[in-house]
Design a protein around this motif. Sequence first.
Motif, mmCIF file in Angstrom:
data_model
loop_
_atom_site.group_PDB
_atom_site.id
_atom_site.type_symbol
_atom_site.label_atom_id
_atom_site.label_comp_id
_atom_site.label_asym_id
_atom_site.label_seq_id
_atom_site.Cartn_x
_atom_site.Cartn_y
_atom_site.Cartn_z
ATOM 1 N N ASN A 41 0.811 -1.229 0.000
ATOM 2 C CA ASN A 41 0.000 0.000 0.000
ATOM 3 C C ASN A 41 0.841 1.275 0.000
ATOM 4 O OD1 ASN A 41 -2.344 -1.659 0.184
ATOM 5 N ND2 ASN A 41 -1.940 -1.896 2.375
ATOM 6 N N ASN A 42 1.823 1.323 -0.906
ATOM 7 C CA ASN A 42 2.777 2.433 -0.979
ATOM 8 C C ASN A 42 3.659 2.511 0.259
ATOM 9 O OD1 ASN A 42 2.141 3.198 -3.551
ATOM 10 N ND2 ASN A 42 1.095 5.107 -2.979
ATOM 11 N N GLY A 79 2.604 1.461 4.538
ATOM 12 C CA GLY A 79 1.717 2.330 3.779
ATOM 13 C C GLY A 79 0.542 2.763 4.646
ATOM 14 N N GLN A 82 -5.184 1.754 1.769
ATOM 15 C CA GLN A 82 -5.322 0.495 1.033
ATOM 16 C C GLN A 82 -5.130 0.710 -0.473
ATOM 17 O OE1 GLN A 82 -5.767 -2.625 2.325
ATOM 18 N NE2 GLN A 82 -5.654 -3.396 0.241
ATOM 19 N N SER A 83 -4.259 -0.119 -1.090
ATOM 20 C CA SER A 83 -3.976 0.006 -2.519
ATOM 21 C C SER A 83 -5.202 -0.358 -3.348
ATOM 22 C CB SER A 83 -2.818 -0.915 -2.897
ATOM 23 O OG SER A 83 -2.686 -0.979 -4.292
ATOM 24 N N THR A 84 -5.440 0.421 -4.404
ATOM 25 C CA THR A 84 -6.539 0.099 -5.319
ATOM 26 C C THR A 84 -6.067 -0.867 -6.400
ATOM 27 O OG1 THR A 84 -5.914 2.061 -6.574
ATOM 28 C CG2 THR A 84 -7.751 2.294 -5.025
ATOM 29 N N SER A 141 -1.048 -4.430 -2.855
ATOM 30 C CA SER A 141 -1.627 -4.678 -1.530
ATOM 31 C C SER A 141 -0.959 -5.848 -0.798
ATOM 32 C CB SER A 141 -3.132 -4.936 -1.662
ATOM 33 O OG SER A 141 -3.338 -6.097 -2.449
#
Length: 199
Positions: A41-42, A79, A82-84, A141
Motif C-alpha cells: 500500500n505504498n 503504507g 489500502q492500494s486500489t 496490496s
Amino acid sequence: MKLLIFALFLSSLVISVFSQEQPVDLGAVTVPYKAAKVPPNNGTWKFCSDTSTKYVSYSVRIVPDSTPITPGFGIATPGKVQSTLGVGKGISAQLESPSGFSFIDSLSCHEKIVTVCDQDTGNIPIGTAAKYCLSVTNPFSNPQTINVAFSGSDTVFEKGGFTSPNKSGGNNKPFSSASIIKIYDLNIQNNQLKLRDDD
Ligand SMILES: *[C@@H]1O[C@H](CO)[C@@H](O)[C@H](O)[C@H]1NC(C)=O
Ligand SMILES: *[C@@H]1O[C@H](CO)[C@@H](O)[C@H](O)[C@H]1NC(C)=O
C-alpha cells in the motif's frame, strides 16, 4: 463434502503454482545482495549512503517471498491507504536527497512499476554531494521481497559498471541479460527533481 474436496483441490493448485516459482538469476553484481521486505500500500523501504557522495550505484530485484530477509538492513515504513491495485508484482525506486523532498530522476526507476531496477552513476556525477537514499515503494496490496546491492562509492556491477543515461528514468535495461524487466505502465507522481552535474 464435494465442496470441501473442491476447496482442497484449489488450494493444492495454488501451492503447486507457488512452489514452481523459478529461482531468480541475480546477475552480475560485485557485492552480495541483501534482502528486505517492502510493506504494501505504498509502503517504502529505505537505505542511505553513510557518507556524503556524488556517486551512487544500486541494483534492486524482486525475489520470491520465501527469500530470508537480512536483519537490520534498511528502514521499512508501512503504507497508509489500502492500494486500489490489489495483489501484484513490481516496485518503483527513487534515489532521494536525505530530506526525501527531491530525487535524482536520472538515477531512479520512477516512471513505471518494474521488477528490476539497475542504476549506476558512472561518469556523470550527481551535481551536489549528499547522503543520498535509495527509496523503494510497493504500490500493491501484498508485501514484496527485494534483493538490493547498494554502494555510495563504487559501482556494484561487474566489469566496471555502466553510466545511467542523464535523462528521467535513467537506465531502463537490466544489467544482467539473465533478468527481464517487467513493466507495469502506471503514472507515478513526480516531486521536484535534482539534476546530475548541475553545479
Ligand atoms: C500510491 O502512490 C501513487 C503515486 O504517488 C499514487 O498514484 C497512488 O494513489 C498511491 N496509492 C495509495 C494507496 O496511496
Ligand atoms: C544532465 O541533464 C541536465 C538537464 O536535464 C543538464 O542540466 C546537465 O548539464 C546534464 N549533465 C550532463 C553531464 O550532461
